[in-house]
Design a protein around this motif. Sequence first.
Motif, mmCIF file in Angstrom:
data_model
loop_
_atom_site.group_PDB
_atom_site.id
_atom_site.type_symbol
_atom_site.label_atom_id
_atom_site.label_comp_id
_atom_site.label_asym_id
_atom_site.label_seq_id
_atom_site.Cartn_x
_atom_site.Cartn_y
_atom_site.Cartn_z
ATOM 1 N N UNK A 33 -16.989 -38.820 -30.404
ATOM 2 C CA UNK A 33 -18.183 -39.666 -30.385
ATOM 3 C C UNK A 33 -17.914 -41.040 -29.787
ATOM 4 N N UNK A 34 -16.679 -41.298 -29.409
ATOM 5 C CA UNK A 34 -16.304 -42.617 -28.909
ATOM 6 C C UNK A 34 -16.366 -42.628 -27.393
ATOM 7 N N UNK A 35 -17.053 -43.623 -26.844
ATOM 8 C CA UNK A 35 -17.182 -43.710 -25.395
ATOM 9 C C UNK A 35 -16.448 -44.911 -24.815
ATOM 10 N N UNK A 36 -15.911 -45.767 -25.684
ATOM 11 C CA UNK A 36 -15.233 -46.969 -25.205
ATOM 12 C C UNK A 36 -13.772 -46.725 -24.874
ATOM 13 N N UNK A 37 -13.070 -47.785 -24.513
ATOM 14 C CA UNK A 37 -11.650 -47.677 -24.186
ATOM 15 C C UNK A 37 -10.823 -47.223 -25.392
ATOM 16 N N UNK A 38 -9.783 -46.465 -25.115
ATOM 17 C CA UNK A 38 -8.921 -45.942 -26.176
ATOM 18 C C UNK A 38 -8.318 -47.060 -27.020
ATOM 19 N N UNK A 39 -7.849 -48.120 -26.365
ATOM 20 C CA UNK A 39 -7.236 -49.220 -27.106
ATOM 21 C C UNK A 39 -8.204 -49.837 -28.107
ATOM 22 N N UNK A 40 -9.452 -49.934 -27.732
ATOM 23 C CA UNK A 40 -10.473 -50.476 -28.635
ATOM 24 C C UNK A 40 -10.662 -49.544 -29.827
ATOM 25 N N UNK A 41 -10.705 -48.260 -29.573
ATOM 26 C CA UNK A 41 -10.872 -47.277 -30.655
ATOM 27 C C UNK A 41 -9.700 -47.349 -31.623
ATOM 28 N N UNK A 42 -8.477 -47.447 -31.097
ATOM 29 C CA UNK A 42 -7.293 -47.526 -31.951
ATOM 30 C C UNK A 42 -7.288 -48.807 -32.779
ATOM 31 N N UNK A 43 -7.722 -49.891 -32.168
ATOM 32 C CA UNK A 43 -7.799 -51.162 -32.891
ATOM 33 C C UNK A 43 -8.784 -51.060 -34.047
ATOM 34 N N UNK A 44 -9.951 -50.522 -33.760
ATOM 35 C CA UNK A 44 -10.965 -50.385 -34.812
ATOM 36 C C UNK A 44 -10.512 -49.425 -35.907
ATOM 37 N N UNK A 45 -9.815 -48.362 -35.534
ATOM 38 C CA UNK A 45 -9.326 -47.408 -36.527
ATOM 39 C C UNK A 45 -8.280 -48.060 -37.425
#
Length: 108
Positions: A18-30
């Motif tokens: 469901x994530x469409x943004x950059x991977x680094x952003x997703x990892x940071x938020x996680x």
Amino acid sequence: MEELLHVANLVANKLNSHWEGPLEERLTLQALKVSEEAGELAQAVIGARGINPNKGHSHTWDDVRAEACDTALTALVTLHMLGGDPAAFLAEHLRTIRAKAENWEARA
């Protein structure tokens, strides 16, 4: 342990799909999500102990256990999102911790 890792992988895959943004952003938020869950665990401990005079005994020790499970699962979801072989990484890391723990001195 196998079921725990399976569920963590399932959740990680669903979140990533469901994530469409950059991977680094997703990892940071996680990673921040782990902190959020740890905060909920702390809040449950405070509630179980009745430390907050405004809330009293707002949680049970079962609530604390549930929040501990949520925190652990969220950390494992993060590990899965980081890629590689999460099970192998976790196993190796646990071996390191076990070796350290086995050498701790007992307190009298």
